[in-house]
Design a protein around this motif. Structure first.
Motif, PDB file in Angstrom:
ATOM      1  N   LEU A 363      35.064   8.347 -17.131  1.00 28.49           N
ATOM      2  CA  LEU A 363      35.115   9.303 -16.029  1.00 28.49           C
ATOM      3  C   LEU A 363      33.751   9.893 -15.696  1.00 28.49           C
ATOM      4  N   GLY A 364      32.805   9.743 -16.589  1.00 25.50           N
ATOM      5  CA  GLY A 364      31.492  10.327 -16.355  1.00 25.50           C
ATOM      6  C   GLY A 364      31.569  11.841 -16.237  1.00 25.50           C
ATOM      7  N   ASP A 365      30.845  12.414 -15.291  1.00 22.35           N
ATOM      8  CA  ASP A 365      30.860  13.864 -15.110  1.00 22.35           C
ATOM      9  C   ASP A 365      32.233  14.393 -14.718  1.00 22.35           C
ATOM     10  N   GLY A 366      33.074  13.527 -14.160  1.00 19.89           N
ATOM     11  CA  GLY A 366      34.426  13.948 -13.814  1.00 19.89           C
ATOM     12  C   GLY A 366      35.243  14.355 -15.017  1.00 19.89           C
ATOM     13  N   PHE A 367      34.850  13.874 -16.191  1.00 11.91           N
ATOM     14  CA  PHE A 367      35.561  14.260 -17.420  1.00 11.91           C
ATOM     15  C   PHE A 367      35.549  15.771 -17.608  1.00 11.91           C
ATOM     16  N   TRP A 368      34.419  16.403 -17.275  1.00 16.67           N
ATOM     17  CA  TRP A 368      34.323  17.849 -17.479  1.00 16.67           C
ATOM     18  C   TRP A 368      35.212  18.622 -16.505  1.00 16.67           C
ATOM     19  N   LEU A 369      35.481  18.029 -15.336  1.00 19.37           N
ATOM     20  CA  LEU A 369      36.434  18.673 -14.425  1.00 19.37           C
ATOM     21  C   LEU A 369      37.841  18.624 -14.999  1.00 19.37           C
ATOM     22  N   VAL A 370      38.164  17.533 -15.711  1.00 20.83           N
ATOM     23  CA  VAL A 370      39.468  17.438 -16.383  1.00 20.83           C
ATOM     24  C   VAL A 370      39.580  18.497 -17.469  1.00 20.83           C
ATOM     25  N   VAL A 371      38.510  18.662 -18.257  1.00 20.93           N
ATOM     26  CA  VAL A 371      38.512  19.680 -19.310  1.00 20.93           C
ATOM     27  C   VAL A 371      38.660  21.070 -18.695  1.00 20.93           C
ATOM     28  N   GLY A 372      37.940  21.328 -17.612  1.00 20.04           N
ATOM     29  CA  GLY A 372      38.061  22.616 -16.945  1.00 20.04           C
ATOM     30  C   GLY A 372      39.459  22.866 -16.427  1.00 20.04           C
ATOM     31  N   ALA A 373      40.084  21.838 -15.846  1.00 22.21           N
ATOM     32  CA  ALA A 373      41.453  21.980 -15.340  1.00 22.21           C
ATOM     33  C   ALA A 373      42.423  22.248 -16.479  1.00 22.21           C
ATOM     34  N   LEU A 374      42.187  21.630 -17.630  1.00 22.02           N
ATOM     35  CA  LEU A 374      43.037  21.870 -18.793  1.00 22.02           C
ATOM     36  C   LEU A 374      42.969  23.335 -19.212  1.00 22.02           C
ATOM     37  N   GLY A 375      41.782  23.936 -19.134  1.00 20.00           N
ATOM     38  CA  GLY A 375      41.654  25.355 -19.449  1.00 20.00           C
ATOM     39  C   GLY A 375      42.440  26.223 -18.485  1.00 20.00           C
TER      40      GLY A 375
END
Length: 407
Positions: A363-375
């Motif tokens: 996912l590249g940088d998109g991975f961090w958006l997934v982590v943020g959404a999980l929060g």
């Protein structure tokens, strides 16, 4: 200044402070495991793969020790569990200091994992026993601060001692553990109060594992731990991919540690009297935002800003997490509840790199958006789960009050 210190201490009991001191000594002296893999490769001739497998036995032992510690905390009592686990740790560390056979070292690492994990539930159960409900937020806040202060001290000492002598590293760790065991034997009484028979819940771990309210809370704690553990597992990989050096990652870690050591003592004033589920929701939002920022990170200043945000989230979450866990546990099963709660952290240590590594790769940088959404999702779930938790806590308090009246 004196008034601030008095407010921070919150009139906690002498037994609490002996337990707190023992935790601090343990953390400051707990540096042998930090250099275990390097010791195996540089001093015992193990390859990287074999060293990883041997160190892995420590983690397996830790899972078993956490569960065993929870059961024994309820059956034996807090003091006996603490003493047995500390003196067993001393024996394992001394044996490791003088062992050369890799198979024996693997066995000793597993035993060390068991012994060093057993005290966790007993420490927390004893703190709950001796601390009134209205003071537990401060007690757990100070506990979290001591653990991080001790870890910072251990990190500083470990490198110096490893250059001097790996054998000395194990022996000094054993000496600090022995000092804690002696302190507990000398100053800490048994804190377990046996409930009268008609109020004692039936069952053991099965009771914990069928408690839906508690399991929802433990699940949300696992999500929080899973998010935060990205900082020690996947963030260094992301920084490397951005061309940043290991020293840059070290500065991110150092900033987070400094914030906790300097700021954690002020957290109670911010959260006391506020609904715990709202504090946890805010903490998860901060965690999510902090890691979500990494989607646009490419330079060290952005990583430092993100580290400040997610560290604030972890600081806010620590006291209410521990306090809720203490409130949901019936008196007779406090150790078992602590054990299951503690398992969320090694589980996160396994899941974070297992899921985060492929996530970052694909996912590249998109991975961090997934982590943020999980929060964000976890924050919302805390708001939903809060009222049922409060009703359970009120029921347990009423039961505890009835038990006290019978006495």
């Amino acid at each position: 200044m004196r008034a601030w210190l008095r407010d921070t201490a919150g009139g906690l009991s002498a037994t609490y402070w002996y337990l707190w001191t023992g935790l601090l000594i343990n953390r400051v002296g707990g540096f042998a495991v930090l250099f275990l893999s390097l010791y195996l490769t540089s001093q015992r001739g193990a390859g990287a793969a074999l060293a990883g497998l041997i160190v892995g036995t420590y983690g397996i032992g830790g899972l078993a020790g956490t569960l065993a510690g929870g059961v024994l905390t309820d059956r034996w009592g807090r003091r006996r569990t603490l003493l047995v686990s500390h003196f067993a740790t001393v024996a394992a560390l001394v044996a490791l200091a003088f062992s050369t056979d890799l198979a024996l070292i693997a066995v000793l690492c597993a035993l060390l994992g068991v012994a060093q994990s057993m005290p966790g539930p007993a420490f927390v159960a004893a703190i709950i026993d001796v601390t009134p409900a209205e003071k537990r937020s401060r007690a757990f806040n100070l506990q979290f601060w001591a653990m991080n202060l001790g870890m910072a001290g251990a990190s500083l000492l470990a490198g110096v001692l490893a250059e001097w002598s790996y054998q000395g590293l194990f022996l000094i760790d054993a000496a600090s553990t022995l000092a804690t065991g002696v302190l507990i034997a000398w100053k800490v009484p048994e804190t377990l109060r046996r409930p009268v028979a008609r109020h004692e819940p039936h069952g053991g771990l099965g009771t914990v594992l069928t408690d839906r309210v508690f399991l929802v809370f433990a699940g949300l704690t696992l999500i929080q731990a899973l998010i935060y553990t990205q900082s020690s597992t996947i963030v260094p990989l992301a920084m490397h991919a951005d061309g940043l050096s290991p020293a840059a990652y070290g500065s991110v870690v150092a900033l987070g540690g400094a914030l906790i050591v300097l700021g954690q003592l002020f957290v109670p004033r911010l959260i006391d009297g506020r609904p715990k589920h709202r504090v946890l929701a805010l903490a998860l939002l901060a965690d999510g935002l902090g890691f979500g920022v990494l989607a646009v990170a490419g330079h060290l200043p952005v990583y430092l800003i993100a580290a400040v945000i997610w560290t604030v989230g972890s600081m806010l979450a620590a006291p209410p997490n521990a306090e809720i866990n203490s409130e949901l546990a019936p008196l007779a099963l406090r150790g078992r509840y602590q054990a299951v709660f503690f398992l969320t952290f090694p589980a996160a240590s396994f899941l974070a790199p297992s899921l985060g590594g492929p996530g970052l790769q694909y996912l590249g940088d998109g991975f961090w958006l997934v982590v943020g959404a999980l929060g964000v999702v976890a924050a919302g779930l805390h708001l939903v789960a809060g009222p049922p938790r409060e009703r359970r806590v009120a029921a347990l308090r009423a039961e505890t009050s009835a038990t006290a009246d019978v006495r």
